[in-house]
Design an enzyme around this catalytic site. Structure first.
Site, short mmCIF file in Angstrom:
data_model
loop_
_atom_site.label_atom_id
_atom_site.label_comp_id
_atom_site.label_asym_id
_atom_site.label_seq_id
_atom_site.Cartn_x
_atom_site.Cartn_y
_atom_site.Cartn_z
N HIS A 12 -1.97 1.72 3.42
CA HIS A 12 -2.14 -0.10 3.04
C HIS A 12 -1.10 -0.46 2.77
CE1 HIS A 12 -3.89 2.41 -0.69
NE2 HIS A 12 -2.89 1.03 -1.21
N HIS A 59 -6.39 -3.39 -7.04
CA HIS A 59 -4.63 -3.08 -7.11
C HIS A 59 -5.21 -4.32 -8.38
CE1 HIS A 59 -3.82 -1.01 -3.51
NE2 HIS A 59 -2.86 -0.88 -4.06
N HIS A 193 6.32 6.57 -1.92
CA HIS A 193 6.68 5.35 -2.46
C HIS A 193 6.75 5.59 -4.02
CE1 HIS A 193 2.14 4.70 -2.29
NE2 HIS A 193 2.83 3.53 -2.24
N GLU A 240 -1.47 8.40 -4.40
CA GLU A 240 -2.42 7.27 -3.72
C GLU A 240 -2.73 8.62 -2.84
OE1 GLU A 240 -1.56 2.87 -3.96
OE2 GLU A 240 -1.33 4.05 -2.06
#
Length: 279
Positions: A12, A59, A193, A240
């Site tokens: 995402h 977030h 990431h 995640e």
């Protein structure tokens, strides 16, 4: 009764949403990313799901460091698009399925999972980017959504095993809902990431592709993977991927892989995507 007919996982990355909103999907940099989702767009047109149980992480839009539930479920009829600092994305509000959400909440809590019930919240790119990738540009979303927000921001996040077990509990809840619904469950976030520190920009394609493979061939390995391995191999934000295990746990022991896609880079992250069918 309601039934889970497919599980879908996808990254995402927020920059994907920016590219989508600014009509840059054909730019040389972004075209390979969006092309990787052409297959699933056709799949969704054929499957016509009624509801998506969409697992994502917030977030700092609905929650912040003053209060982050480990697991939360949105039980509203509609969810506004969050302003993440640059204005709302130009998207229609996300329709909820409050009855199914309330049923899942009751079933899962009585199944001894502590789930926070949220009756009003805005949803950010963690939820909206996957919707844009799967359905493209729409005036209104063709499905209703039950958001499941997971803490992968503040230590400690839930274990992969706990996420898997929650997926199993969600499947039991869906199967006991009396309305005839075609339900999909999506896991979002990842893949490898890291956004800060000396390893900022880390991408580990070998780890990512092994994770995609083992969602089908060796899910037990992923279920028992420790937090430190995610952090070491896939960066601080690679954790995640535990959210994908909620999706995978809801599908049962055996699955058929229908589609897989992996691309590097998209912004400073790897993009992973897989579509599974319970068998």
């Amino acid at each position: 009764m309601a039934r889970i007919t497919a599980g879908i996982a996808a990254s995402h990355v927020p920059a994907i949403g920016v590219a989508f909103d600014n009509k840059r999907t054909s730019d040389p940099y972004w075209a390979p990313v969006f092309k990787g989702f052409d297959w699933v767009k056709e799949f969704e047109k054929d499957e016509k799901p009624d509801v998506i149980v969409l697992v994502y992480n917030d977030h700092a839009s609905a929650f912040d460091l003053s209060m982050i539930p480990t697991f939360a479920i949105g039980c509203a009829d509609e969810f506004a698009i969050a302003d993440e600092g640059f204005g709302q994305r130009p998207l229609p509000p996300v329709p909820g399925h409050a009855d199914l959400a309330a049923h899942i909440a009751q079933s899962v809590i009585l199944d001894e999972f502590d789930l926070t019930v949220v009756n009003e919240m805005a949803v950010d790119h963690g939820l909206t980017v996957p919707l844009s990738l799967m359905f493209g540009e729409v005036d209104k979303w063709p499905v209703k959504v039950v958001p499941i927000a997971v803490n992968v921001v503040q230590f400690p996040p839930p274990t992969g095993n706990r996420c898997w077990s929650l997926g199993e509990a969600i499947a039991r809840a869906v199967e006991s809902f009396p309305e005839d619904l075609n339900v999909q469950i999506w896991g979002t976030g990842g893949m490898s990431h890291q956004l800060q520190g000396p390893r900022a920009g880390l991408i580990n394609a070998q780890f990512d592709n092994a994770f995609l493979r083992d969602l089908v061939s060796d899910p037990q390995r992923l279920r028992l993977m420790k937090h430190i391995e995610y952090l070491r191999e896939s960066g601080s934000e690679g954790i995640e991927m535990v959210m994908w295990l909620i999706m995978r746990g809801a599908l049962g022991s055996n699955v058929e892989e229908l589609h897989r896609f992996y691309h590097v880079p998209a912004s400073n992250a790897a993009v992973g995507h897989i579509v599974l069918r319970p068998t």
